[in-house]
Design a protein around this motif. Sequence first.
Motif, short mmCIF file in Angstrom:
data_model
loop_
_atom_site.label_atom_id
_atom_site.label_comp_id
_atom_site.label_asym_id
_atom_site.label_seq_id
_atom_site.Cartn_x
_atom_site.Cartn_y
_atom_site.Cartn_z
N LEU A 219 0.84 -1.00 -0.04
CA LEU A 219 -0.41 -0.12 0.20
C LEU A 219 0.92 1.76 -0.15
O LEU A 219 0.71 2.53 0.09
CB LEU A 219 -0.84 0.05 1.35
CG LEU A 219 -1.98 -0.93 1.24
CD1 LEU A 219 -2.94 -1.12 2.28
CD2 LEU A 219 -3.08 -0.28 0.35
N SER A 220 2.50 1.32 0.63
CA SER A 220 3.00 2.11 0.71
C SER A 220 4.40 2.72 -0.90
O SER A 220 4.98 3.17 -0.81
CB SER A 220 3.74 2.18 2.17
OG SER A 220 4.40 1.52 2.00
N ALA A 221 3.37 0.60 -1.09
CA ALA A 221 5.05 1.16 -1.74
C ALA A 221 4.91 2.72 -3.75
O ALA A 221 4.00 2.88 -3.79
CB ALA A 221 4.99 0.17 -3.58
N GLU A 222 6.44 3.26 -3.81
CA GLU A 222 6.25 3.99 -4.53
C GLU A 222 6.78 4.04 -6.21
O GLU A 222 7.76 2.59 -5.16
CB GLU A 222 6.57 4.99 -4.06
CG GLU A 222 5.48 5.76 -3.13
CD GLU A 222 5.95 7.52 -1.94
OE1 GLU A 222 6.71 7.40 -2.99
OE2 GLU A 222 4.98 7.99 -2.23
N SER A 223 6.93 4.01 -7.07
CA SER A 223 8.39 4.42 -7.99
C SER A 223 9.35 4.34 -7.72
O SER A 223 9.33 5.04 -6.41
CB SER A 223 7.36 4.59 -9.49
OG SER A 223 8.81 3.82 -10.56
N THR A 224 10.24 4.46 -8.46
CA THR A 224 11.76 4.54 -8.32
C THR A 224 12.71 5.35 -9.08
O THR A 224 11.72 4.53 -10.22
CB THR A 224 12.60 4.01 -7.34
OG1 THR A 224 13.95 4.82 -6.93
CG2 THR A 224 12.58 2.97 -7.88
N LYS A 225 13.89 5.31 -9.60
CA LYS A 225 14.39 6.17 -10.36
C LYS A 225 15.19 4.74 -11.07
O LYS A 225 15.38 3.99 -10.46
CB LYS A 225 15.76 7.06 -9.80
CG LYS A 225 15.24 8.73 -9.10
CD LYS A 225 16.47 9.35 -9.15
CE LYS A 225 15.88 10.63 -8.88
NZ LYS A 225 16.87 11.49 -8.88
N GLY A 226 15.02 5.06 -12.39
CA GLY A 226 15.33 4.25 -13.28
C GLY A 226 17.24 3.73 -12.75
O GLY A 226 18.37 5.11 -12.76
N PRO A 402 8.26 -0.42 -0.08
CA PRO A 402 8.42 -1.03 -1.01
C PRO A 402 8.17 -0.08 -2.57
O PRO A 402 7.93 1.39 -2.29
CB PRO A 402 7.07 -1.25 -0.22
CG PRO A 402 6.80 -0.56 0.31
CD PRO A 402 7.96 0.46 1.38
N VAL A 403 8.76 -0.69 -3.34
CA VAL A 403 8.30 -0.21 -5.15
C VAL A 403 7.25 -0.84 -5.58
O VAL A 403 7.80 -2.14 -5.77
CB VAL A 403 10.13 0.20 -5.39
CG1 VAL A 403 11.15 1.53 -4.73
CG2 VAL A 403 10.67 -1.54 -5.90
#
Length: 449
Positions: A219-226, A402-403
């Motif tokens: 639920l708290s996951a977000e994307s991140t830099k590649g 999390p991502v």
Amino acid sequence: MTITEFKDLLFKKAAAAGFEDYEVYSEKADSFSVTVFKGNIEKYRKNIAAGVGFRGISAGKTGYAYSEDLSPYAADFIIREAKANAEIMNPEETAEIFEGCKTYPDVEGLYNPNLALVSDKQKIEIAMELEKAAYAYSPKIKQVTSCTVGSSESEVLIANSKEMNLSQKRNSIFAYINVIAEENGRKKTGSEILAGTDLAAIDKEKLVKKACDEAVTALSAESTKGYTGKVIFKNEAFSDILKTFQQNFYAELAQKGFSLLRDKEGEKIAADCVTIADEPLLKDGYSSTGFDSEGTASYNKTVIERGTLKTLLYNMKSAKKAGKISTGNGFKSSYKGSVQTFATNFYIKSGDISYDGLVKELDKGIIITSVSGLHAGANPVSGDFSLLSEGFLVENGEIIRPVDQITCAGNFYDLLKNITKIADDLKFSLSGTGSPSLIADKITISGGL
């Protein structure tokens, strides 16, 4: 008519019809499953399936036929169909009727008589308990979308005119749960499945915790830099990847040009830390067996040893073409099918570092815990993959958050060469494919930031 009686009748009729050699392959399977939803039984299934496949050689050609009916009429039909089928077959496609091996191994854990005593009522109660526990685990668990408990029992028999007579019985039970967690309008899913030949394999607390934690954490996951570099593939994620590409180790596909491992036996194809085994004799293995569908005795084999490809997996036909002997990997998907190549318990051997140690070894990067889109995003022939992924961000050897909304991309053949560290947390999927968690370099992560 019993299968033994039917087999004897078929053999008598096959000899009278002029078949030089012949074989019967029979299967019987009983299965049960129950799915509950909000305290009620949503689906309840009990199935009994049985059938016989026949193949015979007539005038140097092989004919096939099968039936679910075990009657004298069905025996006449099978012989008539197989005879007609043989007449139009190419002699080059003639299958060998194998006389069998001198000895066959005993395999531990295939059949548990105590499991056969577990009632349908008990299985329903387990499903109800799992669903109730999931709802109680966290107020964020808003729905249990699927909660299923099932079992199966099967028996295979292979007999032929060369006096081969083999049979094998097995049973198992499984439990599966899928949940949805919700917070502030955002929803995430989590799931887990456990299986074995004993009720003890269904650890209800472990099953619920794994599925619910997965959903709540996401639920708290977000994307991140590649970036392009090192990642950790969690055991379950890499097992899914290995399953997708394990057909590249099948000799028959390599011989047809569908694998880049053709003519690579004896060559270095992976990192020194990589050893892959195919072990049909593994105790309590999901795909353990004492023999394959051609009657070849099973044995454990090393496919890759410290990075070197030792052998591909062969059935009798591909082995003959290569001037080798079968590795015991000739299997039918059912009594209706023809023999193809399949792995058994196919897995990467564990390393000597813990999962926590692996995270510290990564220091900074991404842990891939799950991948999706394997059918569309992976090319089994070229080895290329680009997969939607979820996992965790690691900084200074610690899991930060999390991502999601990321993809991981690479090439399976290159990936094998770029594995740098393997953990000791081997886990198998129900397909019989297994892997520990591991670090691989030169993986491209694409994020949304």
